[in-house]
Design a protein around this motif. Structure first.
Motif, PDB file in Angstrom:
ATOM      1  N   GLU A   2       0.838  -1.201   0.000  1.00 16.38           N
ATOM      2  CA  GLU A   2       0.000   0.000   0.000  1.00 16.38           C
ATOM      3  C   GLU A   2       0.879   1.260   0.000  1.00 16.38           C
ATOM      4  OE1 GLU A   2      -4.074   1.186   2.152  1.00 16.38           O
ATOM      5  OE2 GLU A   2      -2.363   1.186   3.538  1.00 16.38           O
ATOM      6  N   HIS A  50     -11.631   1.278   0.870  1.00 13.39           N
ATOM      7  CA  HIS A  50     -10.422   0.820   0.190  1.00 13.39           C
ATOM      8  C   HIS A  50     -10.502   1.218  -1.291  1.00 13.39           C
ATOM      9  CE1 HIS A  50     -10.176  -2.507   3.418  1.00 13.39           C
ATOM     10  NE2 HIS A  50      -9.318  -1.537   3.724  1.00 13.39           N
ATOM     11  N   ARG A 109      -6.066  -6.017  -3.920  1.00 11.49           N
ATOM     12  CA  ARG A 109      -7.136  -6.560  -3.074  1.00 11.49           C
ATOM     13  C   ARG A 109      -8.195  -7.303  -3.887  1.00 11.49           C
ATOM     14  NH1 ARG A 109      -7.014  -4.015   2.030  1.00 11.49           N
ATOM     15  NH2 ARG A 109      -5.833  -2.060   2.094  1.00 11.49           N
ATOM     16  N   SER A 131      -6.315  -2.534  -7.847  1.00  8.21           N
ATOM     17  CA  SER A 131      -5.806  -2.899  -6.527  1.00  8.21           C
ATOM     18  C   SER A 131      -5.528  -4.395  -6.450  1.00  8.21           C
ATOM     19  CB  SER A 131      -6.809  -2.508  -5.445  1.00  8.21           C
ATOM     20  OG  SER A 131      -6.422  -3.034  -4.191  1.00  8.21           O
TER      21      SER A 131
END
Length: 567
Positions: A399, A450, A462, A460
């Motif tokens: 991040e 997020h 994620r 991302s």
């Protein structure tokens, strides 16, 4: 490289040397990119490009793009004798100066998306030319003599008004020519001399007026990808095959003689004789049955699921501030995409990259992002955030703030260019400059705040898709128009349908991808069909008022003959 931003552009319309040109001169830079509305205003107020531009003799990369006020390039372009890449796309050029033939070092020439009706014959003098792109113009004929460009590897003349391709394009001298894109023209014939192109790998003549395919096409030993969709071929079985089958199937059909007309380099003479014999003995009913079987075999189905029929529908809310940064977004959910088998995931990622390079104009007009729906926390917010506060977990990284990410990417791109001594601007450079001069950056944010997407730079980690992904959330954003978002999304879904059909037909074994998540993923049954389901997603404003829903009744109106959209 120097990039133009609103901060360093003068607005007074004076003819003083442009600061970007002055900086290139002082620092002896080799690359210059002039792009976008700020540059266009300068061109408009100055009556064209500044004359000093043509004195930058050290340049080896010059890009002037997205400037609708640019109608011509001066003959003095010949002074830039070290140019290896000349990118003049997405302007409104009406002509190309003959002096372009003096740029003997040119390797890449991009004149796409202009208003050209012809190309000067002098282009054929570019002996080092490797890549020629003149797509999306109004060119009626290509100059004879392209065979002199012996290093030509790729030519894109799609979306013009060509009725034929020059005879010498099929010359054996073009031994490096591997890609020919000539879709959406009015070409009536594919030369039987096509077999002379020993390196040909990709041939796209879709959307033309071809009536026959020469059997000599089967003798192109390296040909891996063809597209003849949208042509009304006399051989109706072949027409159905080109609309749905893999290239190998089409070439095998031509090699075996098709309707008994061709021979090719016979690899199986007995099989060919047997096929011709069977055709002679078959009646109309059998021919009709065969056509129906081929049609059904190649059928692709996309089923649209209305948002009202989805109890857990995903909604995207758009913030007020996004309108001044990157205002347009369309989204949808796709179910039924099989990424588990063989190289399915790789093929999908390659297709996405190709769409980015082509219909998305290298991400300048639109950007695609794909997510694993199971990893998204709805509802979603399409927002803007300051570069120093926007945080994201970029693909393959930890991040960090957006400003830090862009700085790292810029350093990596510069280092790569120096290390490999590359003359062209890398993909990273191109994407980074799209955010020059902006204080606020666009982002898609989930319910836990997020950032899952940072267009046009990255997604991302994620929500990264893997081979175990079963449902995908697709997003397309643009700073240009909503219709471009829809067009790109249409193209993406159609391509996904084609890839899913390929995966279903080939039946590859799992485990050939590099993704490792499949070992821990629960076992999944092989899908019963290649059908895709597209679930509508609503985009609303901050008050909940509908801005757009995709796909609507007017979306996915494809002319792909073997695609059925069930609404």
């Amino acid at each position: 490289m120097f990039r133009v931003t609103l901060d360093n552009m003068a607005e007074d319309g004076s003819l003083n040397i442009w600061p970007e040109i002055e900086k290139v001169e002082k620092e002896n830079r080799r690359e210059l990119v002039l792009q976008g509305s700020a540059v266009d205003k300068k061109i408009q107020s100055s009556g064209g490009l500044h004359a000093r531009l043509y004195s930058l003799s050290l340049l080896n990369y010059l890009e002037i793009s997205q400037c609708p006020s640019l109608h011509e390039i001066h003959e003095n372009i010949s002074h830039l004798s070290h140019l290896q890449s000349l990118i003049l796309c997405r302007n409104k050029l009406t002509a190309v100066p003959k002096s372009i033939g003096d740029l003997k070092a040119i390797k890449v020439l991009d004149l796409s998306v202009n208003q050209l009706q012809a190309l000067p014959e002098e282009i054929c003098a570019l002996s080092e030319l490797n890549t020629l792109n003149v797509s999306c113009n109004s060119i009626t004929a290509l100059p004879d003599g392209l065979s002199k460009c012996v290093k030509l590897a790729s030519i894109n003349v799609s979306k013009n008004a060509l009725s034929r391709l020059p005879d010498d394009l099929w010359c054996s001298k073009l031994e490096l020519l591997s890609t020919i894109i000539a879709s959406e023209n009015a070409i009536e014939e594919l030369s039987s001399e096509v077999h002379n192109l020993s390196a040909l790998k990709v041939l796209d003549l879709s959307g033309n007026k071809l009536q026959e395919l020469p059997w000599e096409l089967a003798d192109c030993s390296k040909l891996k990808e063809t597209n003849f969709k949208g042509n009304k071929l006399k051989d109706k079985r072949l027409e159905k095959m080109v609309n749905g089958c893999q290239t190998k199937s089409v070439l095998d059909y031509l090699r075996a003689g098709g309707r008994g007309k061709g021979k090719g380099k016979q690899q199986d003479g007995e099989a060919s004789e047997k096929l011709v014999s069977k055709k002679k003995s078959s009646g109309k009913q059998k021919g009709k049955k065969e056509a129906e079987e081929v049609d059904e075999l190649n059928r692709m189905v996309v089923r649209v699921l209305h948002v009202s029929k989805v109890p857990t529908a995903v909604t995207v809310k758009v913030s007020e501030g996004i309108k001044d940064v990157r205002p347009y977004i369309v989204c949808c959910i796709v179910k039924g995409m099989n990424l588990r088998q063989g190289n399915a995931l790789k093929r999908f990622l390659v297709a996405q990259t190709k769409l980015h390079d082509e219909i998305c104009g290298k991400r300048t007009t639109a950007t695609i992002a794909t997510h694993d729906l199971g990893l998204l926390k709805a509802p979603l917010l399409y927002d803007v955030r300051p570069r120093d506060t926007l945080k994201i977990v970029p693909l393959g990284r930890k991040e960090m703030r957006a400003a830090e990410l862009l700085e790292i990417l810029q350093q990596e791109a510069d280092e790569l260019r120096k290390h490999k001594k590359r003359q062209n601007v890398s993909g990273l450079h191109k994407y980074l400059q799209l955010l020059d001069g902006k204080d606020l950056y666009p982002c898609l944010v989930d319910a836990e705040d997020h950032v899952v997407s940072f267009p046009p730079i990255t997604n991302s980690e994620r929500t990264k898709i893997k081979r175990s992904t079963q449902e995908l959330f697709l997003e397309v954003t643009s700073s240009t128009s909503l219709q471009i978002c829809k067009d790109v999304m249409d193209a993406l879904i159609i391509r996904m349908a084609e890839l899913n059909k390929l995966t279903f037909d080939v039946k590859e074994d799992a485990g050939s991808d590099e993704e490792t998540d499949v070992t821990s993923a629960p076992p999944a049954e092989d899908p019963a069909s290649s059908e895709l389901t597209v679930v509508q997603v609503k985009v609303v404003d901050v008050d909940g008022n509908l801005k757009v829903v995709y796909p609507s009744k007017t979306d996915l109106m494809s002319d792909v003959s073997n695609l059925t959209v069930v609404r």
